[in-house]
Design an enzyme around this catalytic site. Sequence first.
Site, PDB file in Angstrom:
ATOM      1  N   GLN A  71       0.813  -1.213   0.000  1.00  0.00           N
ATOM      2  CA  GLN A  71       0.000   0.000   0.000  1.00  0.00           C
ATOM      3  C   GLN A  71       0.854   1.274   0.000  1.00  0.00           C
ATOM      4  O   GLN A  71       2.060   1.224   0.266  1.00  0.00           O
ATOM      5  CB  GLN A  71      -0.888   0.016   1.248  1.00  0.00           C
ATOM      6  CG  GLN A  71      -1.914  -1.103   1.291  1.00  0.00           C
ATOM      7  CD  GLN A  71      -2.820  -0.984   2.505  1.00  0.00           C
ATOM      8  OE1 GLN A  71      -2.837  -1.858   3.350  1.00  0.00           O
ATOM      9  NE2 GLN A  71      -3.558   0.095   2.604  1.00  0.00           N
ATOM     10  N   HIS A  72       0.190   2.370  -0.293  1.00  0.00           N
ATOM     11  CA  HIS A  72       0.672   3.741  -0.041  1.00  0.00           C
ATOM     12  C   HIS A  72       1.781   4.281  -0.946  1.00  0.00           C
ATOM     13  O   HIS A  72       1.969   5.484  -1.022  1.00  0.00           O
ATOM     14  CB  HIS A  72       1.194   3.928   1.396  1.00  0.00           C
ATOM     15  CG  HIS A  72       0.323   3.392   2.464  1.00  0.00           C
ATOM     16  ND1 HIS A  72      -0.948   3.861   2.688  1.00  0.00           N
ATOM     17  CD2 HIS A  72       0.523   2.400   3.384  1.00  0.00           C
ATOM     18  CE1 HIS A  72      -1.479   3.202   3.715  1.00  0.00           C
ATOM     19  NE2 HIS A  72      -0.613   2.294   4.143  1.00  0.00           N
ATOM     20  N   ASP A 240      -2.373  -4.895  -0.358  1.00  0.00           N
ATOM     21  CA  ASP A 240      -2.042  -6.277   0.020  1.00  0.00           C
ATOM     22  C   ASP A 240      -2.806  -6.763   1.258  1.00  0.00           C
ATOM     23  O   ASP A 240      -3.158  -7.948   1.343  1.00  0.00           O
ATOM     24  CB  ASP A 240      -0.530  -6.494   0.168  1.00  0.00           C
ATOM     25  CG  ASP A 240       0.161  -5.525   1.101  1.00  0.00           C
ATOM     26  OD1 ASP A 240      -0.513  -4.682   1.731  1.00  0.00           O
ATOM     27  OD2 ASP A 240       1.394  -5.614   1.206  1.00  0.00           O
TER      28      ASP A 240
HETATM   29  O1  LIG Z   1       1.675   0.112   4.795  1.00  0.00           O
HETATM   30  C1  LIG Z   1       1.135  -0.969   4.981  1.00  0.00           C
HETATM   31  C2  LIG Z   1      -0.264  -1.051   5.477  1.00  0.00           C
HETATM   32  O2  LIG Z   1      -0.829   0.194   5.754  1.00  0.00           O
HETATM   33  C3  LIG Z   1       1.903  -2.223   4.716  1.00  0.00           C
HETATM   34  O3  LIG Z   1       1.219  -3.354   5.161  1.00  0.00           O
HETATM   35  C4  LIG Z   1       2.236  -2.302   3.249  1.00  0.00           C
HETATM   36  O4  LIG Z   1       1.043  -2.597   2.536  1.00  0.00           O
HETATM   37  C5  LIG Z   1       3.345  -3.282   2.957  1.00  0.00           C
HETATM   38  O5  LIG Z   1       2.997  -4.592   3.192  1.00  0.00           O
HETATM   39  P1  LIG Z   1       3.971  -5.864   3.188  1.00  0.00           P
HETATM   40  O6  LIG Z   1       4.910  -5.747   2.048  1.00  0.00           O
HETATM   41  O7  LIG Z   1       4.606  -5.921   4.518  1.00  0.00           O
HETATM   42  O8  LIG Z   1       3.037  -7.027   3.001  1.00  0.00           O
END
Ligand SMILES: O=C(CO)[C@@H](O)[C@H](O)COP(=O)(O)O
Length: 481
Positions: A71-72, A240
């Site tokens: 995300q983000h 994700d």
């Molecule tokens: O920033 C967040 C949720 O807000 C993280 O969960 C990212 O989405 C990255 O996820 P992973 O690579 O650790 O699965």
Amino acid sequence: MTLVAGVDSSTQSCKVVVRDAETGALVRQGRAAHPDGTEVDPQAWWQALRQAAAQAGGLDDVAAVSVAGQQHGMVCLDDAGTAVRPALLWNDTRSARAAADLVAELGGGQAGARAWAEAVGSVPLAAFTVTKLRWLARHEPELAARVRAVCLPHDWLTWKLGGTGGVAADDTSTGDIGALRTDRGDASGTGYWSPATGEYRLDLLEHAFGRSLVVPEVLGPTGRAGELRSGVPIGPGTGDNAAAALGVGAVPGDVVVSIGTSGTVFSVADTPAADASGAVAGFADATGRFLPLVCTLNAARVLDATATMLGVDLDELARLALSAPAGADGLVVVPYLEGERTPNRPQATGSVHGLTLRTATPAHLARAAVEGLLCALADGLAALVAQGATVDRIILVGGGARSEAVRRIAPQVFGCPVRVPPPGEYVADGAARQAAWVALGGAQPPSWTIEEAPEYDATPVPAIRHRYADVRDLTASRPTV
Ligand SMILES: O=C(CO)[C@@H](O)[C@H](O)COP(=O)(O)O
Ligand SMILES: Nc1ncnc2c1ncn2[C@@H]1O[C@H](COP(=O)(O)OP(=O)(O)O)[C@@H](O)[C@H]1O
């Protein structure tokens, strides 16, 4: 058999699964590594997706495909659709100051935080795209001047898949920024889209960046984001964590704890959250509901780093951790190796407290590292419950859940049993389930058989969290470089 494909473009790697659309049975899979670092050229994700898809036997025979992603991350494109700089990822903390400024500019303190939470469901932290836009506008004005569109990692990959016609093309070409699409789940992590109203808050984007930008159209749960050259539909995809919720089949009452690069604690909810404390992000999910979520910056990599310090592999780390007593005789690892997001301490470092001759052993350090990362997640669980989540089941997923020590110590720290599904790619599975929903239609995602998850139970040891709470704020700041 109708096949569907799901992609998980996460922080450390890209995973592709091909599954039977009706039953969910796994048919093929592939993976490829991503480069390290908190800023990444999006082309690296594209190359990894192509490699992972090739390893999974290609996408020629699927009926639909969906992409889930970290995300983000801020992907900034110029008029021609070229990335103007490497994407800044969710775990890049350089925009911490920008986040504080944005809260101050909407009233400051509690009032500013409440204004953001009410506007977009979350209080901006360095992770959120809106703060990265502010950082770019202030620190790289020449690059900022070239930006015409902003999107997220999964939006960009979805757009690439449609624009190039599929993963077969070794393509660095760009495309029409007007064709960018996203979904509710990922849009809700930008800081300029409201899960409560389902509308963009482009005034907030403009406020942060200084002018308006093209943003992806937000699709519903089975909207079509484009198609492969063969005419195969591309689903909306999602973030994700929202994909993981779909992948494990989470229902209200389930709390999913994911131990990947990030640590996340989230649940599926019928109403949007708006936590002015900033601990719980009020995201949307991939089914039309909501996904209140707590995220820490330090999870599986704390295990990696501790294993490196001890010169052992991850299996040996788990064995060592399980050979030490619960509570590690008072040794505590505060795991803020990358700074921290929840609590909001971007400048913090990790620390070790309680060293004595007795606790100065590899086993104690291994145990304290596992307990420390779990304590941070247990604090997240408490914050989620404070926002109204009910906890009927805890489901533990992510790479870190492969650790026997994590599985066995989690119930002691959380104070309740955890269910650990068999090791798998639940984010990619969730994306595949969304693709199946797109291919098969219907009011709900297809009900796939989800293997029974073994339960891990243990006597709770509240002293672990008490000791952690005593010292978690006693950390040094990051060195200035
Ligand atoms: O920033 C967040 C949720 O807000 C993280 O969960 C990212 O989405 C990255 O996820 P992973 O690579 O650790 O699965
Ligand atoms: N047996 C294991 N024990 C502990 N950690 C593991 C094990 N296998 C994988 N991991 C950890 O899982 C992490 C990757 O998890 P993953 O969920 O794929 O991350 P992401 O989705 O953020 O890319 C790595 O940091 C790795 O150390």
